[in-house]
Each structure stands twice: as structure tokens, then as C-alpha cells.
Design a protein around this motif. Structure first.
Motif, short mmCIF file in Angstrom:
data_model
loop_
_atom_site.label_atom_id
_atom_site.label_comp_id
_atom_site.label_asym_id
_atom_site.label_seq_id
_atom_site.Cartn_x
_atom_site.Cartn_y
_atom_site.Cartn_z
N THR A 31 -1.17 -6.56 7.18
CA THR A 31 -1.44 -5.68 8.32
C THR A 31 -2.93 -5.62 8.63
N ARG A 36 -7.12 -6.84 12.48
CA ARG A 36 -8.42 -7.46 12.80
C ARG A 36 -8.27 -8.46 13.94
N ALA A 57 -10.51 4.77 7.73
CA ALA A 57 -9.36 5.68 7.79
C ALA A 57 -8.10 4.85 8.05
N VAL A 59 -4.87 3.74 10.15
CA VAL A 59 -4.36 3.68 11.51
C VAL A 59 -3.05 4.50 11.50
N MET A 64 1.47 1.61 13.03
CA MET A 64 1.72 0.63 11.97
C MET A 64 3.19 0.28 11.84
N GLY A 85 -0.70 -4.89 2.25
CA GLY A 85 -1.41 -3.82 2.98
C GLY A 85 -0.49 -2.85 3.71
N ARG A 88 1.32 2.00 3.41
CA ARG A 88 0.17 2.68 2.83
C ARG A 88 0.35 4.19 2.80
N GLN A 92 5.29 5.55 6.05
CA GLN A 92 5.48 4.11 6.29
C GLN A 92 6.55 3.54 5.35
N ARG A 140 -12.46 4.53 1.99
CA ARG A 140 -11.20 3.79 1.84
C ARG A 140 -10.57 4.05 0.47
P1 AMP Z 1 -6.99 -4.17 4.71
O1 AMP Z 1 -7.47 -5.49 5.17
O2 AMP Z 1 -5.56 -4.19 4.22
O3 AMP Z 1 -7.90 -3.52 3.70
O4 AMP Z 1 -6.96 -3.21 6.00
C1 AMP Z 1 -8.16 -2.97 6.73
C2 AMP Z 1 -8.01 -1.67 7.52
O5 AMP Z 1 -6.90 -1.78 8.44
C3 AMP Z 1 -7.69 -0.42 6.70
O6 AMP Z 1 -8.87 0.17 6.17
C4 AMP Z 1 -7.01 0.47 7.73
O7 AMP Z 1 -7.95 1.06 8.61
C5 AMP Z 1 -6.21 -0.55 8.54
N1 AMP Z 1 -4.84 -0.74 7.98
C6 AMP Z 1 -4.31 -1.88 7.46
N2 AMP Z 1 -3.05 -1.69 7.06
C7 AMP Z 1 -2.75 -0.40 7.32
C8 AMP Z 1 -1.60 0.42 7.13
N3 AMP Z 1 -0.47 -0.06 6.56
N4 AMP Z 1 -1.67 1.72 7.53
C9 AMP Z 1 -2.78 2.22 8.12
N5 AMP Z 1 -3.90 1.51 8.32
C10 AMP Z 1 -3.89 0.21 7.93
#
Ligand code: AMP
Length: 199
Positions: A31, A36, A57, A59, A64, A85, A88, A92, A140
């Protein structure tokens, strides 16, 4: 196989997810990567997600669960997938459980990578990603402890949790995960046989 790879930010989830997906021929549903990419392309989801990501923070759950539901309904996920990911939050996890059960499916195992917090901070500080400034890293981790860590109990209660030590070389960790999962799948299969023959 339907697998969730779970662990704190900086635990090496993304690296391990890519290696395991290659070994097993499963699609990697990351995710963070999807968001990104959405930010880079300037889609409505990307525009909404960016402000949360920038401060470390989460999302919102509605965004999601929609993104993941759409992705999991694509044909390449029919035979299994690896989530990296997601989920979280408990909301979810519940949404995922419900959406899979509508298709008669369920998560097979949740692999939780155990890495100490100091190690995680050290690794993230070395990555150089936009959301890897010290303040954002701390946030985070705080969010992980508060919102995400409780999920281990959710999956433990369902007999799905597999804890794997996430320190050592990349190769060692991949092997440890594969060995743990092989044992887990075998254990479940013999458990299922025992239950069937006992009935
Ligand atoms: P990651 O690359 O998995 O560390 O995700 C980077 C950022 O994307 C996180 O710090 C969140 O802001 C957002 N993100 C990714 N996956 C989720 C999720 N399942 N729920 C909420 N935010 C997410």
C-alpha cells in the motif's frame, strides 16, 4: 496463499515482501508503494493521501480499504497475494476479513517481523525517503505502536500469527520466514486432517 507481512516501519518488510513474492510467484500488494505512485501521478487518492504521508500519519481507513479492495479484486490476486503495509488498523483488518469472506476466502498467515526499535530508527534514517526525517520517523513509530501493533492480538486470536526474528542478513531473514511458513502450513494441514478424522 494469502499472506500478510507485518512489522514496524523500517523492519525490512518491503525488501522481504519483494523476495518472497518472487520466490512464490505472488503479486506484492504494497500500500505504501501504491500510495507513493498515486501521489506521483497526482490522482485524487494521491492528493488526499499526501498530507497524511508527509507527517507520518495513517491515511484514513475508508481510503485504504477502497484502494486495497479494488486491487484484490483484480485477476492476478485470485490465486493468492502478499500484503505489505496493510492492514494497519483494526478497522482495516476487519474490513479485509469481511471482504475476503464474501469471496469464501481468508488470510492464511500473518508473518510478523520482530525488530527492536533502535534498529528500526537506524535503518530508516539510512533510507533517505521523503517521509524519513527524524520527526516523521518518530511519529510513524508512535502510530505503529498505538494503531498497528494491537493487530497481532487480532490475528493471534485467529491462530494466524507467526513471529519471525527480523535481524540478520536479508537472505537469512527470507529463509527464516520460508521455514516458519512451511512449518505453519504443514501444522495446519495435519490439524485439519485430525479434525476431519475425529468428526
Ligand atoms: P509504507 O511504505 O508502508 O511505510 O507506507 C508509507 C506511508 O503510506 C505510511 O506512513 C502511511 O502514511 C501510508 N500508508 C501505507 N499503508 C497504509 C495503510 N494500510 N493505512 C494507512 N496509511 C497507510
Amino acid at each position: 496463499m494469502r499472506i500478510i507481512l507485518f512489522g514496524p516501519p523500517g523492519s525490512g518488510k518491503g525488501t522481504q515482501a519483494a523476495r518472497l513474492c518472487k520466490a512464490w510467484g505472488l503479486p506484492q500488494i504494497s500500500t505504501g508503494d501504491m500510495l507513493r505512485e498515486a501521489v506521483r501521478r497526482g490522482t485524487p487518492t494521491g492528493r488526499e493521501a499526501k498530507e497524511y504521508m508527509d507527517r507520518g500519519a495513517l491515511v484514513p481507513d475508508e481510503v485504504m480499504t477502497r484502494v486495497v479492495e479494488e486491487r484484490l479484486s483484480q485477476a492476478d490476486c485470485a490465486g493468492g497475494f502478499l500484503l505489505d503495509g496493510f492492514p494497519r488498523t483494526l478497522a482495516q483488518a476487519r474490513a479485509l476479513e469481511e471482504s475476503l469472506s464474501k469471496r469464501g476466502q481468508a488470510v492464511d498467515a500473518v508473518v510478523s517481523l520482530l525488530v527492536e526499535e533502535e534498529e528500526v530508527v537506524r535503518r530508516m534514517a539510512g533510507r533517505g525517503r521523503d517521509d524519513d526525517s527524524e520527526e516523521v520517523i518518530r511519529n510513524r513509530l508512535k502510530v505503529f505502536r498505538k494503531e498497528t501493533e494491537p493487530l497481532t492480538r487480532f490475528y493471534q486470536a485467529r491462530g494466524k500469527l507467526l513471529e519471525v526474528l527480523g535481524v540478520g542478513t536479508v537472505e537469512e531473514i527470507t529463509e527464516r520466514i520460508q521455514a516458519a511458513l512451511a512449518g505453519f502450513v504443514r501444522g495446519n494441514a495435519s490439524g485439519a486432517r485430525a479434525r476431519t478424522s475425529g468428526a
